[in-house]
Design a protein around this motif. Structure first.
Motif, PDB file in Angstrom:
ATOM      1  N   ASP A  14      53.650  50.767  47.557  1.00 48.15           N
ATOM      2  CA  ASP A  14      52.238  51.094  47.793  1.00 48.15           C
ATOM      3  C   ASP A  14      51.562  51.786  46.607  1.00 48.15           C
ATOM      4  OD1 ASP A  14      52.150  49.966  50.373  1.00 48.15           O
ATOM      5  OD2 ASP A  14      53.075  51.763  51.214  1.00 48.15           O
ATOM      6  N   ASP A  15      51.934  51.396  45.400  1.00 42.95           N
ATOM      7  CA  ASP A  15      51.305  51.908  44.186  1.00 42.95           C
ATOM      8  C   ASP A  15      49.990  51.138  43.984  1.00 42.95           C
ATOM      9  OD1 ASP A  15      50.456  52.299  41.530  1.00 42.95           O
ATOM     10  OD2 ASP A  15      52.503  52.500  40.787  1.00 42.95           O
ATOM     11  N   GLU A  16      48.864  51.817  44.184  1.00 38.58           N
ATOM     12  CA  GLU A  16      47.556  51.167  44.106  1.00 38.58           C
ATOM     13  C   GLU A  16      47.274  50.587  42.715  1.00 38.58           C
ATOM     14  OE1 GLU A  16      45.328  50.389  46.503  1.00 38.58           O
ATOM     15  OE2 GLU A  16      46.878  51.089  47.864  1.00 38.58           O
ATOM     16  N   LYS A  17      47.710  51.270  41.669  1.00 34.28           N
ATOM     17  CA  LYS A  17      47.500  50.749  40.315  1.00 34.28           C
ATOM     18  C   LYS A  17      48.277  49.448  40.113  1.00 34.28           C
ATOM     19  CE  LYS A  17      46.265  54.993  37.992  1.00 34.28           C
ATOM     20  NZ  LYS A  17      46.422  55.840  36.832  1.00 34.28           N
ATOM     21  N   ALA A  18      49.459  49.365  40.705  1.00 30.14           N
ATOM     22  CA  ALA A  18      50.255  48.146  40.604  1.00 30.14           C
ATOM     23  C   ALA A  18      49.572  46.998  41.351  1.00 30.14           C
ATOM     24  CB  ALA A  18      51.656  48.380  41.149  1.00 30.14           C
ATOM     25  N   VAL A  19      48.988  47.302  42.496  1.00 31.48           N
ATOM     26  CA  VAL A  19      48.263  46.287  43.266  1.00 31.48           C
ATOM     27  C   VAL A  19      47.099  45.760  42.429  1.00 31.48           C
ATOM     28  CG1 VAL A  19      46.800  45.875  45.290  1.00 31.48           C
ATOM     29  CG2 VAL A  19      48.926  47.176  45.528  1.00 31.48           C
ATOM     30  N   GLU A  20      46.353  46.669  41.825  1.00 31.69           N
ATOM     31  CA  GLU A  20      45.228  46.259  40.983  1.00 31.69           C
ATOM     32  C   GLU A  20      45.692  45.404  39.810  1.00 31.69           C
ATOM     33  OE1 GLU A  20      42.896  49.635  39.750  1.00 31.69           O
ATOM     34  OE2 GLU A  20      42.796  50.396  41.806  1.00 31.69           O
ATOM     35  N   GLU A  21      46.803  45.804  39.181  1.00 36.04           N
ATOM     36  CA  GLU A  21      47.320  45.044  38.040  1.00 36.04           C
ATOM     37  C   GLU A  21      47.778  43.653  38.463  1.00 36.04           C
ATOM     38  OE1 GLU A  21      50.827  45.254  34.669  1.00 36.04           O
ATOM     39  OE2 GLU A  21      50.218  47.118  35.658  1.00 36.04           O
ATOM     40  N   LEU A  22      48.459  43.566  39.608  1.00 33.00           N
ATOM     41  CA  LEU A  22      48.923  42.264  40.105  1.00 33.00           C
ATOM     42  C   LEU A  22      47.735  41.348  40.377  1.00 33.00           C
ATOM     43  CD1 LEU A  22      51.264  40.446  41.084  1.00 33.00           C
ATOM     44  CD2 LEU A  22      50.934  41.473  43.358  1.00 33.00           C
ATOM     45  N   LEU A  23      46.727  41.875  41.044  1.00 30.13           N
ATOM     46  CA  LEU A  23      45.547  41.062  41.358  1.00 30.13           C
ATOM     47  C   LEU A  23      44.809  40.660  40.086  1.00 30.13           C
ATOM     48  CD1 LEU A  23      44.232  42.841  44.572  1.00 30.13           C
ATOM     49  CD2 LEU A  23      45.606  40.750  44.397  1.00 30.13           C
ATOM     50  N   GLN A  24      44.780  41.549  39.109  1.00 28.21           N
ATOM     51  CA  GLN A  24      44.144  41.229  37.832  1.00 28.21           C
ATOM     52  C   GLN A  24      44.891  40.095  37.131  1.00 28.21           C
ATOM     53  OE1 GLN A  24      41.262  42.477  36.770  1.00 28.21           O
ATOM     54  NE2 GLN A  24      41.322  41.188  34.953  1.00 28.21           N
ATOM     55  N   ARG A  25      46.224  40.170  37.138  1.00 32.11           N
ATOM     56  CA  ARG A  25      47.033  39.118  36.500  1.00 32.11           C
ATOM     57  C   ARG A  25      46.824  37.763  37.154  1.00 32.11           C
ATOM     58  NH1 ARG A  25      53.160  40.740  34.988  1.00 32.11           N
ATOM     59  NH2 ARG A  25      52.696  42.355  33.489  1.00 32.11           N
ATOM     60  N   LEU A  26      46.656  37.769  38.467  1.00 33.40           N
ATOM     61  CA  LEU A  26      46.524  36.512  39.198  1.00 33.40           C
ATOM     62  C   LEU A  26      45.076  36.075  39.386  1.00 33.40           C
ATOM     63  CD1 LEU A  26      49.347  37.063  41.834  1.00 33.40           C
ATOM     64  CD2 LEU A  26      49.427  35.708  39.739  1.00 33.40           C
ATOM     65  N   SER A  27      44.148  36.870  38.914  1.00 31.11           N
ATOM     66  CA  SER A  27      42.737  36.570  39.117  1.00 31.11           C
ATOM     67  C   SER A  27      42.289  35.218  38.569  1.00 31.11           C
ATOM     68  CB  SER A  27      41.909  37.736  38.594  1.00 31.11           C
ATOM     69  OG  SER A  27      40.992  37.395  37.670  1.00 31.11           O
ATOM     70  N   PRO A  28      42.753  34.761  37.394  1.00 33.76           N
ATOM     71  CA  PRO A  28      42.330  33.424  36.948  1.00 33.76           C
ATOM     72  C   PRO A  28      42.739  32.312  37.925  1.00 33.76           C
ATOM     73  CG  PRO A  28      43.276  34.643  35.115  1.00 33.76           C
ATOM     74  CD  PRO A  28      43.534  35.444  36.358  1.00 33.76           C
ATOM     75  N   LYS A  29      43.926  32.418  38.483  1.00 35.86           N
ATOM     76  CA  LYS A  29      44.387  31.408  39.447  1.00 35.86           C
ATOM     77  C   LYS A  29      43.578  31.487  40.743  1.00 35.86           C
ATOM     78  CE  LYS A  29      47.082  28.173  40.863  1.00 35.86           C
ATOM     79  NZ  LYS A  29      46.832  26.819  40.415  1.00 35.86           N
ATOM     80  N   VAL A  30      43.290  32.699  41.190  1.00 36.43           N
ATOM     81  CA  VAL A  30      42.488  32.878  42.402  1.00 36.43           C
ATOM     82  C   VAL A  30      41.097  32.281  42.197  1.00 36.43           C
ATOM     83  CG1 VAL A  30      41.361  34.616  43.865  1.00 36.43           C
ATOM     84  CG2 VAL A  30      43.766  34.884  43.227  1.00 36.43           C
ATOM     85  N   LYS A  31      40.487  32.568  41.047  1.00 37.71           N
ATOM     86  CA  LYS A  31      39.149  32.039  40.762  1.00 37.71           C
ATOM     87  C   LYS A  31      39.144  30.521  40.709  1.00 37.71           C
ATOM     88  CE  LYS A  31      37.456  36.060  38.261  1.00 37.71           C
ATOM     89  NZ  LYS A  31      37.111  36.623  36.943  1.00 37.71           N
ATOM     90  N   SER A  32      40.146  29.948  40.045  1.00 31.87           N
ATOM     91  CA  SER A  32      40.178  28.486  39.940  1.00 31.87           C
ATOM     92  C   SER A  32      40.433  27.834  41.298  1.00 31.87           C
ATOM     93  CB  SER A  32      41.217  28.023  38.916  1.00 31.87           C
ATOM     94  OG  SER A  32      42.525  28.291  39.359  1.00 31.87           O
ATOM     95  N   THR A  33      41.214  28.483  42.125  1.00 29.96           N
ATOM     96  CA  THR A  33      41.462  27.953  43.471  1.00 29.96           C
ATOM     97  C   THR A  33      40.193  28.012  44.311  1.00 29.96           C
ATOM     98  OG1 THR A  33      43.771  28.631  43.370  1.00 29.96           O
ATOM     99  CG2 THR A  33      42.864  28.228  45.559  1.00 29.96           C
ATOM    100  N   ALA A  34      39.462  29.111  44.202  1.00 37.41           N
ATOM    101  CA  ALA A  34      38.229  29.271  44.980  1.00 37.41           C
ATOM    102  C   ALA A  34      37.144  28.301  44.538  1.00 37.41           C
ATOM    103  CB  ALA A  34      37.728  30.709  44.873  1.00 37.41           C
TER     104      ALA A  34
END
Length: 80
Positions: A14-34
């Motif tokens: 439950d490290d919030e900074k890690a959650v933010e970093e993970l989502l940031q890393r995967l953001s290009p894939k999320v955007k392209s999927t959307a």
């Protein structure tokens, strides 16, 4: 790989900074999927994908990761 492993371990704690970093890393894939969805639904889809990513990261187990042949055999059985 090691960095991703450590990042997921931090997300599981439950490290919030890690959650933010993970989502940031995967953001290009999320955007392209959307982008495949209509414009009015894109933001909702991005949010849902982010929730699913965090849920999956928290459940993920590095202790049991199927090998190549295990995956191939499983797919072969599902097609029959």
């Amino acid at each position: 790989m090691t960095a991703l492993y450590k990042l997921i371990e931090r997300v599981k704690k439950d490290d919030e900074k890690a959650v933010e970093e993970l989502l940031q890393r995967l953001s290009p894939k999320v955007k392209s999927t959307a982008q495949a969805a209509c414009a009015s639904e894109r933001e909702d889809i991005k949010q849902e994908l982010n929730v699913k990513i965090v849920q999956a990261a928290k459940k993920f187990s590095f202790e049991y990761t199927p090998g190549f042949w295990e995956t191939v055999l499983k797919e072969g059985q599902q097609k029959q």
